[in-house]
Design a protein around this motif. Structure first.
Motif, short mmCIF file in Angstrom:
data_model
loop_
_atom_site.label_atom_id
_atom_site.label_comp_id
_atom_site.label_asym_id
_atom_site.label_seq_id
_atom_site.Cartn_x
_atom_site.Cartn_y
_atom_site.Cartn_z
N THR A 192 -24.58 36.45 18.29
CA THR A 192 -25.83 35.92 18.82
C THR A 192 -25.90 34.40 18.67
OG1 THR A 192 -26.98 37.98 18.27
CG2 THR A 192 -28.35 36.04 18.61
N ASP A 193 -25.43 33.88 17.54
CA ASP A 193 -25.52 32.45 17.26
C ASP A 193 -24.30 31.66 17.72
OD1 ASP A 193 -28.01 32.78 16.02
OD2 ASP A 193 -27.07 33.30 14.11
N ALA A 194 -23.25 32.37 18.17
CA ALA A 194 -22.01 31.69 18.55
C ALA A 194 -22.13 31.01 19.90
CB ALA A 194 -20.86 32.70 18.56
N ASP A 195 -21.32 29.97 20.08
CA ASP A 195 -21.29 29.31 21.39
C ASP A 195 -20.34 30.07 22.32
OD1 ASP A 195 -18.86 28.74 20.31
OD2 ASP A 195 -18.97 26.57 20.60
N ASP A 196 -20.28 29.63 23.56
CA ASP A 196 -19.50 30.35 24.57
C ASP A 196 -18.00 30.33 24.27
OD1 ASP A 196 -21.79 30.97 25.94
OD2 ASP A 196 -21.65 29.26 27.32
N SER A 197 -17.52 29.32 23.55
CA SER A 197 -16.08 29.26 23.26
C SER A 197 -15.68 30.17 22.10
CB SER A 197 -15.67 27.82 22.95
OG SER A 197 -16.32 27.37 21.76
N THR A 198 -16.64 30.53 21.25
CA THR A 198 -16.36 31.36 20.08
C THR A 198 -16.52 32.85 20.37
OG1 THR A 198 -17.17 29.56 18.70
CG2 THR A 198 -16.90 31.70 17.63
N VAL B 150 -14.64 58.48 8.83
CA VAL B 150 -15.38 57.35 9.41
C VAL B 150 -14.71 56.95 10.72
CG1 VAL B 150 -16.16 54.99 9.05
CG2 VAL B 150 -16.03 56.57 7.11
N THR B 151 -15.50 56.78 11.76
CA THR B 151 -15.00 56.35 13.06
C THR B 151 -15.49 54.93 13.35
OG1 THR B 151 -16.94 57.19 14.25
CG2 THR B 151 -15.13 58.75 13.85
N PRO B 152 -14.87 54.24 14.31
CA PRO B 152 -15.29 52.86 14.62
C PRO B 152 -16.47 52.78 15.57
CG PRO B 152 -13.35 53.43 15.90
CD PRO B 152 -13.63 54.62 15.02
N VAL B 153 -17.36 53.76 15.53
CA VAL B 153 -18.48 53.77 16.47
C VAL B 153 -19.37 52.55 16.28
CG1 VAL B 153 -19.91 55.19 14.91
CG2 VAL B 153 -20.37 55.17 17.38
N ALA B 154 -19.50 52.05 15.05
CA ALA B 154 -20.34 50.87 14.82
C ALA B 154 -19.80 49.66 15.58
CB ALA B 154 -20.41 50.57 13.33
N TYR B 155 -18.48 49.53 15.62
CA TYR B 155 -17.87 48.39 16.30
C TYR B 155 -17.87 48.58 17.81
CZ TYR B 155 -16.45 47.64 11.52
OH TYR B 155 -16.47 47.47 10.16
N GLN B 156 -17.77 49.81 18.25
CA GLN B 156 -17.89 50.08 19.68
C GLN B 156 -19.28 49.71 20.19
OE1 GLN B 156 -16.82 54.20 19.54
NE2 GLN B 156 -14.62 53.81 19.67
N GLN B 157 -20.29 50.00 19.38
CA GLN B 157 -21.65 49.60 19.75
C GLN B 157 -21.80 48.08 19.70
OE1 GLN B 157 -24.89 51.72 17.96
NE2 GLN B 157 -24.00 53.73 18.35
N SER B 158 -21.06 47.42 18.81
CA SER B 158 -21.10 45.95 18.76
C SER B 158 -20.57 45.37 20.06
CB SER B 158 -20.29 45.43 17.58
OG SER B 158 -20.98 45.62 16.37
N LEU B 159 -19.48 45.94 20.58
CA LEU B 159 -18.96 45.45 21.85
C LEU B 159 -19.99 45.62 22.96
CD1 LEU B 159 -15.24 46.69 21.85
CD2 LEU B 159 -16.10 44.39 21.43
N GLU B 160 -20.70 46.72 22.95
CA GLU B 160 -21.76 46.92 23.95
C GLU B 160 -22.87 45.88 23.77
OE1 GLU B 160 -23.10 50.90 23.51
OE2 GLU B 160 -21.16 51.80 24.09
N ARG B 161 -23.21 45.60 22.51
CA ARG B 161 -24.22 44.59 22.23
C ARG B 161 -23.75 43.21 22.67
NH1 ARG B 161 -29.19 43.12 22.52
NH2 ARG B 161 -29.87 41.68 20.87
N PHE B 162 -22.46 42.91 22.47
CA PHE B 162 -21.92 41.62 22.90
C PHE B 162 -22.11 41.45 24.40
CE2 PHE B 162 -18.52 41.30 19.31
CZ PHE B 162 -19.54 41.21 18.38
N THR B 163 -21.83 42.50 25.16
CA THR B 163 -21.98 42.44 26.61
C THR B 163 -23.43 42.17 27.00
OG1 THR B 163 -20.13 43.99 26.90
CG2 THR B 163 -21.65 43.73 28.74
N GLN B 164 -24.37 42.83 26.31
CA GLN B 164 -25.79 42.59 26.59
C GLN B 164 -26.18 41.15 26.29
OE1 GLN B 164 -27.78 45.45 24.13
NE2 GLN B 164 -27.23 47.20 25.42
N LEU B 165 -25.71 40.62 25.17
CA LEU B 165 -26.04 39.24 24.81
C LEU B 165 -25.44 38.24 25.79
CD1 LEU B 165 -25.58 39.51 20.92
CD2 LEU B 165 -27.73 39.20 22.15
#
Length: 243
Positions: A84-90, A224-239
């Motif tokens: 959320t706080d990162a710039d476009d290059s990061t 434990v599955t990586p579902v938390a990180y898969q949801q992070s990728l979805e959140r990244f796309t929304q942001l």
């Protein structure tokens, strides 16, 4: 520790046999006749021993599993905040790191290791941010990266979570005790008795299988599955779409 366990088991067995030798010299005991009370005590003691060990292992393994799962969500939330706080290059570097976590990192954690590519990806994010011009945004990003590093270390530590190893042979031993008790107590090889003991054996076998496949939070049928990180990728796309 292992010697102490062997000594404790041997002393317990010797004490039980000694008590029986002193107090078990009645006419009924000499004739080999079991009373209903004796059968009930021996049966409940055998079953309770198995249940006690199995319940302890299941509860401990389930607690480790939930702890490890919670730590993946902690890291995922930290990644969401950093993105959320990162710039476009990061942002592309953060996305690449999360992809490495979902793939090679989770694969390595099944063996108690960490993927070098994931470490390299996170190091690349930090190196990139450190090279940016000084600004409040850069300072915020560095602080959030420190938080990600901390949560990653905690997650990796979860890959080595385990319970005391002697409990697993104790589980198998008490399971065998439950099954051996029946013929020792006088159960004969008849159809109804065989079916009844077979059902008990099925339950004991399932309990042992379940426990032995919950020894590691990142392996087995329940892991434990990586579902938390898969949801992070979805959140990244929304942001990314919002900016």
């Amino acid at each position: 520790m292992s010697i102490g366990i062997v000594i404790a088991v041997a002393l317990g067995a010797a004490l039980a046999v000694g008590i029986l030798a002193v107090f078990g010299r009645t006419a009924r005991s000499r004739e080999g006749i079991f009373s209903g009370g004796a059968l009930s005590f021996l049966g409940s003691a055998s079953l309770s021993s198995f249940i006690l060990v199995a319940a302890f292992l299941i509860a401990g393994s389930w607690s480790n599993l939930n702890t490890a799962r919670g730590h993946t969500w902690d890291e995922a939330r930290a990644l969401n905040a950093a993105y959320t706080d990162a710039d476009d290059s990061t942002r592309p570097l953060l996305r690449s790191y999360v992809s490495d976590v979902i793939g090679p990192d989770f694969e390595a954690m099944t063996h108690g290791d960490a993927a070098p590519t994931a470490w390299a990806g996170l190091d690349a994010v930090r190196a990139h941010v450190e090279a940016l011009p000084a600004s409040p945004q850069r300072a915020t990003m560095l602080s959030e990266l420190d938080d990600i590093y901390t949560k990653r270390q905690i997650r990796l530590a979860d890959a080595s979570l385990s319970l005391p190893a002697p409990l697993y042979p104790a589980l198998i031993g008490t399971g065998l005790l439950v099954l051996l008790y029946a013929p020792i107590a006088g159960l004969t090889f008849q159809r109804r008795e065989a079916i009844a003991l077979g059902l008990v054996g099925s339950v004991v076998g399932f309990g042992i299988y379940l426990v032995l496949h919950m020894t590691h939070p990142y392996t087995g049928p329940m892991h434990v599955t990586p579902v938390a990180y898969q949801q992070s990728l979805e959140r990244f796309t929304q942001l990314s779409q919002q900016s």
